[in-house]
Design an enzyme around this catalytic site. Structure first.
Site, PDB file in Angstrom:
ATOM      1  N   GLU A  74     -53.086 -19.153  33.114  1.00  0.00           N
ATOM      2  CA  GLU A  74     -53.171 -19.680  31.751  1.00  0.00           C
ATOM      3  C   GLU A  74     -54.383 -20.595  31.630  1.00  0.00           C
ATOM      4  O   GLU A  74     -54.804 -21.224  32.616  1.00  0.00           O
ATOM      5  CB  GLU A  74     -51.888 -20.477  31.454  1.00  0.00           C
ATOM      6  CG  GLU A  74     -51.866 -21.129  30.080  1.00  0.00           C
ATOM      7  CD  GLU A  74     -50.477 -21.608  29.662  1.00  0.00           C
ATOM      8  OE1 GLU A  74     -49.585 -21.712  30.513  1.00  0.00           O
ATOM      9  OE2 GLU A  74     -50.296 -21.859  28.446  1.00  0.00           O
ATOM     10  N   ASN A 219     -44.738 -15.747  23.247  1.00  0.00           N
ATOM     11  CA  ASN A 219     -44.359 -16.510  24.444  1.00  0.00           C
ATOM     12  C   ASN A 219     -43.404 -17.632  24.022  1.00  0.00           C
ATOM     13  O   ASN A 219     -43.721 -18.410  23.116  1.00  0.00           O
ATOM     14  CB  ASN A 219     -45.599 -17.143  25.089  1.00  0.00           C
ATOM     15  CG  ASN A 219     -45.230 -18.116  26.208  1.00  0.00           C
ATOM     16  OD1 ASN A 219     -44.855 -17.694  27.302  1.00  0.00           O
ATOM     17  ND2 ASN A 219     -45.314 -19.422  25.934  1.00  0.00           N
ATOM     18  N   GLU A 220     -42.283 -17.677  24.648  1.00  0.00           N
ATOM     19  CA  GLU A 220     -41.301 -18.740  24.353  1.00  0.00           C
ATOM     20  C   GLU A 220     -41.244 -19.014  22.844  1.00  0.00           C
ATOM     21  O   GLU A 220     -41.367 -20.148  22.388  1.00  0.00           O
ATOM     22  CB  GLU A 220     -41.620 -20.014  25.147  1.00  0.00           C
ATOM     23  CG  GLU A 220     -41.542 -19.794  26.649  1.00  0.00           C
ATOM     24  CD  GLU A 220     -41.592 -21.053  27.506  1.00  0.00           C
ATOM     25  OE1 GLU A 220     -41.778 -22.147  26.952  1.00  0.00           O
ATOM     26  OE2 GLU A 220     -41.440 -20.925  28.735  1.00  0.00           O
ATOM     27  N   TYR A 299     -37.780 -22.056  35.487  1.00  0.00           N
ATOM     28  CA  TYR A 299     -38.450 -22.897  36.487  1.00  0.00           C
ATOM     29  C   TYR A 299     -37.410 -23.638  37.325  1.00  0.00           C
ATOM     30  O   TYR A 299     -36.315 -23.961  36.837  1.00  0.00           O
ATOM     31  CB  TYR A 299     -39.354 -23.919  35.794  1.00  0.00           C
ATOM     32  CG  TYR A 299     -40.623 -23.302  35.225  1.00  0.00           C
ATOM     33  CD1 TYR A 299     -41.718 -23.079  36.052  1.00  0.00           C
ATOM     34  CD2 TYR A 299     -40.720 -22.938  33.889  1.00  0.00           C
ATOM     35  CE1 TYR A 299     -42.890 -22.520  35.552  1.00  0.00           C
ATOM     36  CE2 TYR A 299     -41.889 -22.375  33.380  1.00  0.00           C
ATOM     37  CZ  TYR A 299     -42.962 -22.164  34.221  1.00  0.00           C
ATOM     38  OH  TYR A 299     -44.113 -21.608  33.732  1.00  0.00           O
ATOM     39  N   GLU A 354     -42.353 -16.060  34.053  1.00  0.00           N
ATOM     40  CA  GLU A 354     -42.706 -17.438  34.424  1.00  0.00           C
ATOM     41  C   GLU A 354     -41.590 -17.966  35.302  1.00  0.00           C
ATOM     42  O   GLU A 354     -40.434 -18.079  34.849  1.00  0.00           O
ATOM     43  CB  GLU A 354     -42.871 -18.335  33.191  1.00  0.00           C
ATOM     44  CG  GLU A 354     -44.177 -18.128  32.465  1.00  0.00           C
ATOM     45  CD  GLU A 354     -44.427 -19.169  31.382  1.00  0.00           C
ATOM     46  OE1 GLU A 354     -44.015 -20.329  31.537  1.00  0.00           O
ATOM     47  OE2 GLU A 354     -45.033 -18.781  30.366  1.00  0.00           O
ATOM     48  N   GLN A 403     -48.186 -21.087  38.553  1.00  0.00           N
ATOM     49  CA  GLN A 403     -49.256 -20.205  38.113  1.00  0.00           C
ATOM     50  C   GLN A 403     -50.200 -19.932  39.290  1.00  0.00           C
ATOM     51  O   GLN A 403     -50.150 -20.653  40.277  1.00  0.00           O
ATOM     52  CB  GLN A 403     -50.011 -20.826  36.954  1.00  0.00           C
ATOM     53  CG  GLN A 403     -49.137 -21.078  35.731  1.00  0.00           C
ATOM     54  CD  GLN A 403     -49.958 -21.444  34.488  1.00  0.00           C
ATOM     55  OE1 GLN A 403     -51.175 -21.450  34.477  1.00  0.00           O
ATOM     56  NE2 GLN A 403     -49.236 -21.767  33.418  1.00  0.00           N
TER      57      GLN A 403
END
Ligand code: AHR
Length: 550
Positions: A74, A219-220, A299, A354, A403
Site C-alpha cells: 500500500e 476496501n473495507e 489482524y 489483509e 504488508q
C-alpha cells in the site's frame, strides 16, 4: 481495521477457470486433541517429549493455491517509496527506479500476486495522477497526511510485477471514485483495440495490454472505504462488477480476471450480517454481475488500538499474541459456513487479503507509517496462519499478508541503501514448496503449551504433495522452552530419505537487524526415515519444513 481512530458482457457466462470450482473430498485435517492443562508445567524445560503423527499420502485434500502466499503493498509509510521505488536516478542499484535488492529477495519467494494500491489508500486513489510524464502531487490523508508524489503509478507497479514475476491484484476506488473512473482505468490497462486510452498507454511506454489477475471492488467499505451499509455496498458492487471490464484478449476465456467483493473484517455481528448480505445477493445474482471472491481482513492485535511491543517483549506477550492469532481458524470457519449456505459448490473463494500482526508503532517512528519490528514470534505466527489457510484450502484460495515491505508484518525492511530480510520472509521462503501442492491430512495429538492465562496447542503440522509427487511436511513447535521428538508414520509412499530446514533463535523476540541480519535464518536439520517412519528433533520455538525422498 475495526476501532481505528481516523483513521461484461457475455463473458460473464464463461466460467472463470482460474480458481477450480470442484474439489476433491477434503478429509478432516486436524485431529488434534489436547493433553490435560497443566501437563506442560510439570515437565522439565530441557526434556524432549515425543509427538506421534500419522500421514497417509493416499488421502489427499484440496489444492493449496499458490495465491495464499500473496503480498500487499500500500502507499503507506515506506511501503512503496524507499521500499520498492527509489527512482531511476538513485544511487541505490535499481532497474527503472525499482530496487534491485528487493526484487531479488522477492523473486526467491515466488510471490504469486500483489494487492495494490491499498488498503484505505485505494479508496482515495485516482489513477490518472500516477501516469504520464507529469505526476500530480497529492496527499495521503490516511497515512500520516504526507505528500503522495505519484511517481509510482500504474506503469511502475506493472514493471515491478514483471520484474518479480507476480500477478496484479488491483483494488479500485469505490469510496471516492466513480464506476466510470475505474472502468477507464481497466480499459487503459487492458485493451488491445486502438482506443484513445490504448494510445495513451502506448505513448506512456506500454503498447501491449497488461494482464490484471484480480480486481478488488472496494476496501473495507464498512469503515475506511465509506462506512457503507451492506445494501449500499451491494448496489455499488453490482455496478462495478458489471462495468469495470478487463479487455485483454488473452484473458477472455482462460485466465479471466477474478472479482473480489468486500467481505467481513472480524468477529462482530455486523460482519456476520455483511457476509450474509453479500453471499445471499450472490446466490440470486443475474447474468449481469458476478463475483469470484469475498475478501476478509483479520489482524492479530489482541485489542485496538494496537499496543503490544514488536520487540523487547517476554513470554506472556508471546503466548497471548500466538493464542489470539489462532482465532483466524474460527473466523474462517464461521464465514465459510455462511458462504457454504449460499454457495455450496464453493465457487466464491474466501480471500484473506489483509492479515498479520499489528503492534504498537516503533518508538520514534511516524505512527501513521505503521512501522514495527519482526521477530521469531512473527515467524511462528505466520506459519500458524499459513497452516490454517492450508486446512481451509477448499474455500480459502487467496491471502495477502500485510504488508510486504517496511509496514506491519513485513517480509523486508529497508533503510536507504540497506535491506534486511525478516523472520517472516524466511517462513515464506521455506513454504515455497507448498504453493499449488495438494493437501495431505496429518493426524496428531498436539498437546498443550500453557503460560500465564494462555493455553494453546503446543505443536502444529501440515503436509502436502507437490506436482512431482514429493511429500513436504511442516512442523511448528510453539513452546518456547521444550523441544519435541517427532515420529511420523508415513503411509501411501515408500520414503527413503528426508531433508529440511528449521528456523529458530535464542529468544522469542529475536530479530534480524541491518547490523546483524542473520540472527533468525533457516539452518539445515537432520531427519531420518526408517521403515516408513520419519523421526526428527524440533527445537523449542521453531518452524521446520521437511521433504521426503521416495
Ligand atoms: O494495512 C493497513 C490498513 O489496515 C489498510 O489500509 C486497511 O485496509 C486496513 O484497515
Amino acid at each position: 481495521m475495526p476501532g481505528r481512530a481516523e483513521s461484461q458482457h457475455y463473458g460473464q457466462f464463461v466460467l472463470a477457470l482460474r480458481w477450480s470450482r470442484t474439489f476433491a473430498l477434503v478429509i478432516p485435517a486436524l485431529l488434534v486433541s489436547f493433553a490435560p492443562i497443566g501437563f506442560a508445567q510439570t515437565v522439565p524445560a530441557t526434556s524432549a517429549e515425543k509427538v506421534l503423527l500419522t500421514v497417509d499420502v493416499s488421502k489427499t485434500g484440496a489444492k493449496i493455491d499458490r495465491n495464499l502466499f500473496g503480498q500487499f503493498a500500500e502507499h503507506l509509510g515506506h511501503g512503496i517509496y524507499d521500499g520498492i521505488w527509489v527512482g531511476p536516478d538513485s544511487k541505490i542499484p535499481n532497474t527503472r527506479g525499482i530496487r534491485n535488492d528487493v526484487v531479488a529477495a522477492l523473486k526467491a519467494l515466488k510471490v504469486p500476486n500483489i494487492r495494490w494500491p491499498g488498503g484505505c489508500f485505494a479508496d482515495e486513489y485516482h489513477w490518472r495522477n500516477g501516469i504520464g510524464p507529469q505526476r500530480a502531487m497529492t496527499l495521503n490523508p490516511n497515512w500520516g497526511g504526507v505528500i503522495e508524489p505519484n511517481t509510482f503509478g500504474t506503469h511502475e507497479f506493472m514493471d515491478f510485477l514483471d520484474q518479480i514475476g507476480a500477478e496484479a491484484y488491483i483494488s479500485v476506488n469505490v469510496g471516492s471514485g466513480t464506476p466510470r473512473e475505474a472502468a477507464e482505468w481497466l480499459e487503459y490497462m487492458t485493451t488491445a483495440q486502438p482506443t484513445t486510452l490504448e494510445k495513451e498507454r502506448a505513448a506512456n511506454g506500454h503498447p501491449a495490454p497488461y494482464k490484471i489477475g484480480f480486481l478488488g471492488i472496494g476496501n473495507e467499505s464498512w469503515d475506511c472505504g465509506g462506512n457503507m451499509t451492506p445494501d449500499y455496498y451491494l448496489s455499488q458492487l453490482k455496478i462495478y462488477s458489471r462495468f469495470v471490464r478487463n479487455f485483454n484478449p488473452e484473458q477472455q476465456d482462460n485466465q479471466q480476471m477474478l472479482k473480489i467483493a468486500v467481505g467481513p473484517g472480524g468477529d462482530e455481528p455486523r460482519f456476520t450480517e455483511w457476509t450474509e448480505a453479500v453471499m445471499s445477493a450472490y446466490a440470486h445474482h443475474t447474468w449481469s454481475w458476478d463475483i469470484d471472491g469475498l475478501s476478509m481482513h483479520s489482524y492479530t492485535v489482541v485489542k485496538w488500538p494496537p499496543s503490544y511491543a514488536s520487540v523487547g517483549f517476554g513470554e506472556t506477550e508471546y503466548a497471548q499474541i500466538l493464542k489470539t492469532t489462532l482465532d483466524m481458524d474460527g473466523l474462517i470457519t464461521k464465514h465459510s459456513a455462511i458462504m457454504d449456505k449460499h454457495d455450496p459448490q464453493k465457487k466464491v473463494a474466501l480471500v484473506v487479503d489483509e492479515w498479520g500482526a499489528w503492534y504498537a508503532p516503533l518508538p520514534g517512528s511516524n505512527p501513521g507509517f505503521l512501522v514495527q519490528q519482526n521477530s521469531l514470534r512473527d515467524a511462528i505466527l505466520a506459519a500458524l496462519n499459513l497452516n490454517i489457510f492450508a486446512r481451509h484450502a477448499d474455500r480459502v484460495r487467496m491471502a495477502n499478508i500485510a504488508q510486504m515491505i517496511n509496514v506491519l508484518q513485513a517480509m523486508i525492511m529497508t533503510d536507504k541503501e540497506k535491506m534486511v530480510l525478516t523472520p517472516t520472509y524466511y517462513v515464506y521462503k521455506m513454504y515455497v514448496p507448498f504453493q499449488d501442492a495438494t493437501f495431505v491430512p496429518v493426524a496428531f495429538d498436539a498437546g498443550t503449551y500453557q503460560h500465564s492465562d494462555s493455553t494453546l496447542p503446543r505443536v502444529d503440522a501440515i503436509a502436502a504433495k507437490d506436482k512431482t509427487g514429493k511429500l513436504w511436511l511442516e512442523f511448528t513447535n510453539v513452546d518456547p522452552s521444550r523441544e519435541i521428538e517427532i515420529e511420523a508414520s508415513l503411509t501411501g509412499i515408500t520414503a527413503k530419505a528426508a531433508a529440511g530446514e528449521t528456523l529458530t533463535a535464542a529468544k522469542v523476540d529475536s530479530v534480524n537487524t541491518f547490523e546483524v541480519p542473520n540472527t533468525v535464518v533457516p539452518t539445515p536439520i537432520a531427519a531420518q526415515v526408517h521403515g516408513g517412519r520419519l523421526t526428527l528433533h524440533l527445537a523449542a520455538k521453531s518452524v521446520t519444513v521437511i521433504s521426503i525422498e521416495q
